[in-house]
Motif scaffolding. Structure first.
Motif, PDB file in Angstrom:
ATOM      1  N   ALA A 242       0.832  -1.203   0.000  1.00  0.00           N
ATOM      2  CA  ALA A 242       0.000   0.000   0.000  1.00  0.00           C
ATOM      3  C   ALA A 242       0.870   1.258   0.000  1.00  0.00           C
ATOM      4  O   ALA A 242       0.563   2.237  -0.692  1.00  0.00           O
ATOM      5  N   ALA A 243       1.963   1.233   0.763  1.00  0.00           N
ATOM      6  CA  ALA A 243       2.870   2.387   0.774  1.00  0.00           C
ATOM      7  C   ALA A 243       3.523   2.574  -0.590  1.00  0.00           C
ATOM      8  O   ALA A 243       3.684   3.706  -1.060  1.00  0.00           O
ATOM      9  N   ALA A 244       3.899   1.486  -1.228  1.00  0.00           N
ATOM     10  CA  ALA A 244       4.492   1.584  -2.572  1.00  0.00           C
ATOM     11  C   ALA A 244       3.472   2.129  -3.568  1.00  0.00           C
ATOM     12  O   ALA A 244       3.807   2.950  -4.438  1.00  0.00           O
ATOM     13  N   ALA A 245       2.227   1.697  -3.462  1.00  0.00           N
ATOM     14  CA  ALA A 245       1.181   2.202  -4.355  1.00  0.00           C
ATOM     15  C   ALA A 245       0.944   3.690  -4.111  1.00  0.00           C
ATOM     16  O   ALA A 245       0.723   4.448  -5.059  1.00  0.00           O
ATOM     17  N   THR A 246       1.006   4.115  -2.860  1.00  0.00           N
ATOM     18  CA  THR A 246       0.850   5.538  -2.558  1.00  0.00           C
ATOM     19  C   THR A 246       1.994   6.338  -3.175  1.00  0.00           C
ATOM     20  O   THR A 246       1.767   7.413  -3.736  1.00  0.00           O
ATOM     21  N   GLY A 247       3.200   5.826  -3.089  1.00  0.00           N
ATOM     22  CA  GLY A 247       4.351   6.497  -3.694  1.00  0.00           C
ATOM     23  C   GLY A 247       4.206   6.599  -5.205  1.00  0.00           C
ATOM     24  O   GLY A 247       4.517   7.639  -5.804  1.00  0.00           O
ATOM     25  N   ARG A 248       3.735   5.515  -5.841  1.00  0.00           N
ATOM     26  CA  ARG A 248       3.524   5.562  -7.289  1.00  0.00           C
ATOM     27  C   ARG A 248       2.438   6.567  -7.646  1.00  0.00           C
ATOM     28  O   ARG A 248       2.550   7.289  -8.643  1.00  0.00           O
ATOM     29  N   ALA A 249       1.366   6.637  -6.840  1.00  0.00           N
ATOM     30  CA  ALA A 249       0.287   7.592  -7.116  1.00  0.00           C
ATOM     31  C   ALA A 249       0.787   9.028  -6.993  1.00  0.00           C
ATOM     32  O   ALA A 249       0.439   9.887  -7.812  1.00  0.00           O
ATOM     33  N   GLU A 250       1.621   9.298  -5.974  1.00  0.00           N
ATOM     34  CA  GLU A 250       2.170  10.651  -5.819  1.00  0.00           C
ATOM     35  C   GLU A 250       3.083  11.007  -6.982  1.00  0.00           C
ATOM     36  O   GLU A 250       3.077  12.144  -7.469  1.00  0.00           O
ATOM     37  N   ALA A 251       3.854  10.034  -7.461  1.00  0.00           N
ATOM     38  CA  ALA A 251       4.722  10.276  -8.622  1.00  0.00           C
ATOM     39  C   ALA A 251       3.883  10.564  -9.865  1.00  0.00           C
ATOM     40  O   ALA A 251       4.237  11.433 -10.676  1.00  0.00           O
ATOM     41  N   MET A 252       2.778   9.859 -10.010  1.00  0.00           N
ATOM     42  CA  MET A 252       1.895  10.104 -11.160  1.00  0.00           C
ATOM     43  C   MET A 252       1.264  11.492 -11.086  1.00  0.00           C
ATOM     44  O   MET A 252       1.126  12.174 -12.103  1.00  0.00           O
ATOM     45  N   VAL A 253       0.867  11.903  -9.887  1.00  0.00           N
ATOM     46  CA  VAL A 253       0.287  13.240  -9.726  1.00  0.00           C
ATOM     47  C   VAL A 253       1.314  14.307 -10.098  1.00  0.00           C
ATOM     48  O   VAL A 253       0.997  15.274 -10.814  1.00  0.00           O
ATOM     49  N   ALA A 254       2.555  14.134  -9.652  1.00  0.00           N
ATOM     50  CA  ALA A 254       3.605  15.104  -9.976  1.00  0.00           C
ATOM     51  C   ALA A 254       3.887  15.112 -11.472  1.00  0.00           C
ATOM     52  O   ALA A 254       4.051  16.182 -12.079  1.00  0.00           O
ATOM     53  N   SER A 255       3.934  13.938 -12.098  1.00  0.00           N
ATOM     54  CA  SER A 255       4.194  13.892 -13.539  1.00  0.00           C
ATOM     55  C   SER A 255       3.025  14.482 -14.318  1.00  0.00           C
ATOM     56  O   SER A 255       3.232  15.135 -15.332  1.00  0.00           O
ATOM     57  N   ASN A 256       1.790  14.276 -13.840  1.00  0.00           N
ATOM     58  CA  ASN A 256       0.633  14.883 -14.505  1.00  0.00           C
ATOM     59  C   ASN A 256       0.686  16.403 -14.421  1.00  0.00           C
ATOM     60  O   ASN A 256       0.356  17.097 -15.388  1.00  0.00           O
ATOM     61  N   ALA A 257       1.099  16.929 -13.264  1.00  0.00           N
ATOM     62  CA  ALA A 257       1.198  18.387 -13.123  1.00  0.00           C
ATOM     63  C   ALA A 257       2.267  18.941 -14.069  1.00  0.00           C
ATOM     64  O   ALA A 257       2.060  19.980 -14.712  1.00  0.00           O
ATOM     65  N   ALA A 258       3.409  18.240 -14.186  1.00  0.00           N
ATOM     66  CA  ALA A 258       4.461  18.688 -15.104  1.00  0.00           C
ATOM     67  C   ALA A 258       3.984  18.627 -16.550  1.00  0.00           C
ATOM     68  O   ALA A 258       4.268  19.524 -17.351  1.00  0.00           O
ATOM     69  N   LYS A 259       3.228  17.601 -16.889  1.00  0.00           N
ATOM     70  CA  LYS A 259       2.712  17.482 -18.254  1.00  0.00           C
ATOM     71  C   LYS A 259       1.672  18.554 -18.539  1.00  0.00           C
ATOM     72  O   LYS A 259       1.588  19.049 -19.664  1.00  0.00           O
ATOM     73  N   GLN A 260       0.872  18.924 -17.542  1.00  0.00           N
ATOM     74  CA  GLN A 260      -0.104  19.996 -17.748  1.00  0.00           C
ATOM     75  C   GLN A 260       0.601  21.317 -18.033  1.00  0.00           C
ATOM     76  O   GLN A 260       0.171  22.082 -18.896  1.00  0.00           O
ATOM     77  N   VAL A 261       1.703  21.589 -17.319  1.00  0.00           N
ATOM     78  CA  VAL A 261       2.470  22.813 -17.566  1.00  0.00           C
ATOM     79  C   VAL A 261       3.060  22.769 -18.976  1.00  0.00           C
ATOM     80  O   VAL A 261       3.022  23.766 -19.713  1.00  0.00           O
ATOM     81  N   GLU A 262       3.585  21.622 -19.364  1.00  0.00           N
ATOM     82  CA  GLU A 262       4.163  21.485 -20.711  1.00  0.00           C
ATOM     83  C   GLU A 262       3.098  21.655 -21.783  1.00  0.00           C
ATOM     84  O   GLU A 262       3.324  22.328 -22.801  1.00  0.00           O
ATOM     85  N   ILE A 263       1.930  21.083 -21.560  1.00  0.00           N
ATOM     86  CA  ILE A 263       0.837  21.214 -22.532  1.00  0.00           C
ATOM     87  C   ILE A 263       0.384  22.655 -22.644  1.00  0.00           C
ATOM     88  O   ILE A 263       0.123  23.152 -23.748  1.00  0.00           O
ATOM     89  N   ALA A 264       0.298  23.362 -21.513  1.00  0.00           N
ATOM     90  CA  ALA A 264      -0.099  24.772 -21.551  1.00  0.00           C
ATOM     91  C   ALA A 264       0.911  25.583 -22.355  1.00  0.00           C
ATOM     92  O   ALA A 264       0.529  26.450 -23.156  1.00  0.00           O
TER      93      ALA A 264
END
Length: 169
Positions: free
Chosen positions: A73-95
């Protein structure tokens, strides 16, 4: 766990009116002065010890299973946080890419790029520098080093010296 049987007190004498059959200790050839096996502690695995050992093993297994689930569960939480950060970076790049697309779609940009290919206005004369032309100097008009109409840059020390001692020319 030791189990001992209590021996009869020494002042109790055996009953004399018992039957004359030999006692089981006499049949086996054990002398009455030697202690019997009943006086020795019982060493071995009892039901209680087996149940306690099984309980300990079951508890350890449950702890290990839950610990594994918690780590997953902790590993899944870490992966989810990494995905959220990568999504935010991709949103900035898309903008940024959308802004660039808007800039490219404007008529001014299209006309500027067309001039680079010699497709300017009807009264413009297209020119390019020759392939063997030397690079422009740093102080050439229109270069980034000098702005048109800007006074030449003077260091603060030169300004103070000019103020104190007058112009050096």
């Amino acid at each position: 766990m030791l189990r001992r049987t209590s021996q009869p007190p020494p002042d109790d004498a055996p009953d004399a009116h018992d039957d004359p059959t030999p006692a089981p200790a006499d049949v086996l050839g054990v002398r009455p002065s030697e202690p019997g096996l009943a006086a020795l502690p019982i060493v071995g695995i009892t039901r209680r010890r087996v149940a306690a050992a099984l309980g300990v093993l079951l508890a350890a297994w449950i702890v290990i299973v839950f610990a594994r689930q918690v780590s997953e569960a902790a590993a899944a939480t870490g992966r989810a946080e990494a995905m959220v950060a990568s999504n935010a970076a991709k949103q900035v790049e898309i903008a940024g890419l959308e802004r660039e697309l808007d800039d490219i779609g404007q008529a001014r940009f299209v006309l500027q790029q067309a001039r680079g290919y010699g497709l300017g206005g009807p009264r413009e004369i297209a020119f390019t520098l020759g392939a063997g032309a030397p690079p422009l100097g740093a102080d050439a008009p229109g270069s980034a080093a000098l702005r048109v109409g800007a006074p030449p840059s003077v260091s603060p020390l030169e300004r103070w010296l000019t103020l104190l001692f007058g112009p050096g020319d």
